[in-house]
Design an enzyme around this catalytic site. Structure first.
Site, mmCIF file in Angstrom:
data_model
loop_
_atom_site.group_PDB
_atom_site.id
_atom_site.type_symbol
_atom_site.label_atom_id
_atom_site.label_comp_id
_atom_site.label_asym_id
_atom_site.label_seq_id
_atom_site.Cartn_x
_atom_site.Cartn_y
_atom_site.Cartn_z
ATOM 1 N N SER A 147 0.852 -1.203 0.000
ATOM 2 C CA SER A 147 0.000 0.000 0.000
ATOM 3 C C SER A 147 0.875 1.236 0.000
ATOM 4 O O SER A 147 1.987 1.223 0.567
ATOM 5 C CB SER A 147 -0.890 0.034 1.238
ATOM 6 O OG SER A 147 -1.576 1.273 1.311
ATOM 7 N N TYR A 161 -1.943 -0.410 10.305
ATOM 8 C CA TYR A 161 -2.110 -1.004 8.967
ATOM 9 C C TYR A 161 -0.927 -0.609 8.076
ATOM 10 O O TYR A 161 -0.346 -1.456 7.392
ATOM 11 C CB TYR A 161 -3.428 -0.530 8.355
ATOM 12 C CG TYR A 161 -3.549 -0.738 6.855
ATOM 13 C CD1 TYR A 161 -3.839 -1.989 6.321
ATOM 14 C CD2 TYR A 161 -3.371 0.331 5.969
ATOM 15 C CE1 TYR A 161 -3.945 -2.173 4.953
ATOM 16 C CE2 TYR A 161 -3.482 0.149 4.600
ATOM 17 C CZ TYR A 161 -3.774 -1.098 4.092
ATOM 18 O OH TYR A 161 -3.873 -1.282 2.738
HETATM 19 P P1 NAP Z 1 -11.534 -5.466 -0.323
HETATM 20 O O1 NAP Z 1 -12.356 -4.919 -1.438
HETATM 21 O O2 NAP Z 1 -11.961 -5.198 1.082
HETATM 22 O O3 NAP Z 1 -11.414 -7.054 -0.565
HETATM 23 C C1 NAP Z 1 -10.715 -7.818 0.377
HETATM 24 C C2 NAP Z 1 -10.634 -9.239 -0.081
HETATM 25 O O4 NAP Z 1 -9.843 -9.953 0.879
HETATM 26 C C3 NAP Z 1 -11.966 -9.960 -0.155
HETATM 27 O O5 NAP Z 1 -11.914 -10.845 -1.246
HETATM 28 C C4 NAP Z 1 -12.032 -10.737 1.153
HETATM 29 O O6 NAP Z 1 -12.777 -11.952 1.052
HETATM 30 C C5 NAP Z 1 -10.574 -11.083 1.326
HETATM 31 N N1 NAP Z 1 -10.188 -11.375 2.690
HETATM 32 C C6 NAP Z 1 -10.365 -10.618 3.802
HETATM 33 N N2 NAP Z 1 -9.861 -11.244 4.863
HETATM 34 C C7 NAP Z 1 -9.344 -12.417 4.417
HETATM 35 C C8 NAP Z 1 -8.693 -13.505 5.033
HETATM 36 N N3 NAP Z 1 -8.456 -13.522 6.356
HETATM 37 N N4 NAP Z 1 -8.311 -14.551 4.260
HETATM 38 C C9 NAP Z 1 -8.551 -14.555 2.936
HETATM 39 N N5 NAP Z 1 -9.162 -13.551 2.281
HETATM 40 C C10 NAP Z 1 -9.554 -12.502 3.034
HETATM 41 O O7 NAP Z 1 -10.015 -5.000 -0.410
HETATM 42 P P2 NAP Z 1 -9.188 -4.275 -1.596
HETATM 43 O O8 NAP Z 1 -9.394 -2.826 -1.468
HETATM 44 O O9 NAP Z 1 -9.439 -4.948 -2.898
HETATM 45 O O10 NAP Z 1 -7.701 -4.571 -1.088
HETATM 46 C C11 NAP Z 1 -6.898 -5.603 -1.616
HETATM 47 C C12 NAP Z 1 -5.472 -5.368 -1.150
HETATM 48 O O11 NAP Z 1 -5.036 -4.092 -1.611
HETATM 49 C C13 NAP Z 1 -5.316 -5.362 0.371
HETATM 50 O O12 NAP Z 1 -4.104 -5.993 0.734
HETATM 51 C C14 NAP Z 1 -5.252 -3.877 0.703
HETATM 52 O O13 NAP Z 1 -4.541 -3.630 1.901
HETATM 53 C C15 NAP Z 1 -4.530 -3.348 -0.520
HETATM 54 N N6 NAP Z 1 -4.743 -1.925 -0.787
HETATM 55 C C16 NAP Z 1 -5.998 -1.429 -1.032
HETATM 56 C C17 NAP Z 1 -6.155 -0.076 -1.265
HETATM 57 C C18 NAP Z 1 -7.508 0.541 -1.525
HETATM 58 O O14 NAP Z 1 -7.633 1.785 -1.464
HETATM 59 N N7 NAP Z 1 -8.533 -0.244 -1.842
HETATM 60 C C19 NAP Z 1 -5.047 0.774 -1.257
HETATM 61 C C20 NAP Z 1 -3.788 0.234 -0.999
HETATM 62 C C21 NAP Z 1 -3.652 -1.112 -0.767
HETATM 63 P P3 NAP Z 1 -14.296 -12.088 1.600
HETATM 64 O O15 NAP Z 1 -15.083 -11.056 0.827
HETATM 65 O O16 NAP Z 1 -14.728 -13.464 1.250
HETATM 66 O O17 NAP Z 1 -14.248 -11.830 3.045
#
Ligand code: NAP
Length: 252
Positions: A147, A161
């Protein structure tokens, strides 16, 4: 029509039922990968991603499992390799922020879950992929989703985080150097703020509107834009890139 087991390289993507992980699953399928779609709880969403991958002509399987559990990680790799053949690529994407707020107000449960999923989960999946590789020799690349927070520190939002993603970045650099002689690349992608459900889950659905003006490009990323960076690192086009983190942050 889906291809037969083992005819395409297989990628296991954690947290691929929505958001960046789901977009990465589809982008990887377009690049020729069969895809294991890991998820924690949302089975219908994971099956919808599987259906979209299959519609692109690739094999796919939904594999449930909490990345913070060794038993679940073993089971998800078992199911993925049974369905798709040896795992050639791993994307450690699953991650949570916990509630937005000041560090002094974070409770112990959230601290433990953030570290367990973001850091321990990344370690366990990478270790499992390497254990499988010792048997079949198929693993070529690991991409860890970090991130922009790892460098901004996310003051007032979720510094713990941010620190968990700092740990992921250090792991990427060290493991990339450790595995280079084996021909296995380890890279990171540090997304900036991206339109996914993560902000609502952190308790601030309108966070995108609040943070957009601070981003040099003036907007958040779409998940597909981050997926393109991840999938490029999975391909031979990135053959000389390892032990480093690609920033896709809109200029932050
Ligand atoms: P998201 O929309 O909240 O999706 C999270 C995903 O992770 C879902 O598929 C969820 O599955 C799964 N998950 C949660 N807990 C889990 C666990 N214990 N074991 C296995 N799967 C799990 O998140 P996102 O925004 O796409 O983020 C994806 C990655 O990008 C993360 O590492 C996040 O830190 C990083 N990131 C995101 C952003 C942003 O602004 N969105 C920015 C920087 C970095 P279920 O739905 O089945 O629970």
């Amino acid at each position: 029509m889906a291809t037969t087991k083992g005819s395409n390289p297989a990628v296991l993507i954690t947290g691929a039922s929505r958001g960046i992980g789901a977009a990465t699953a589809l982008a990887a399928a377009r690049e020729g990968f069969d895809v294991a779609v890991n998820y924690a709880s949302d089975h219908p969403a994971a099956e919808a991603v599987v259906a979209q991958v299959r519609a692109l002509g690739r094999n796919a399987v939904a594999v449930a499992g909490d990345v913070a559990s060794q038993a679940a990680v073993t089971a998800m790799f078992d199911q993925a390799e049974q369905a798709l053949g040896p795992i050639a690529a791993l994307v450690n994407n699953a991650g949570i922020t916990g509630p937005i707020g000041r560090f002094a107000d974070v409770d112990i449960h959230n601290l433990e879950r953030i570290l367990a999923i973001n850091v321990l989960g990344t370690f366990l999946c990478a270790r499992e992929a390497l254990a499988r590789h010792a048997g079949h020799g198929a693993l070529r690349v690991i991409v860890n989703v970090s991130s922009v927070a790892s460098t901004t520190g996310s003051p007032g939002e979720y510094v713990h985080y941010a620190a968990s993603k700092g740990a992921v970045d250090t792991f990427t650099v060290g493991l990339g150097k450790e595995l280079a002689a084996q021909g296995i690349r380890v890279c990171g992608v540090a997304p900036g703020s991206t339109f996914t459900e993560i902000h609502a889950k952190a308790g601030e659905p309108d966070r995108p509107a609040r943070v957009a003006p601070k981003i040099p490009l003036g907007r958040l990323a779409q998940p597909e834009e981050i997926a393109q960076a991840v999938v490029w690192l999975l391909t031979p086009a990135a053959s000389y890139v390892t032990a480093t983190v690609l920033r896709a942050t809109g200029g932050l």
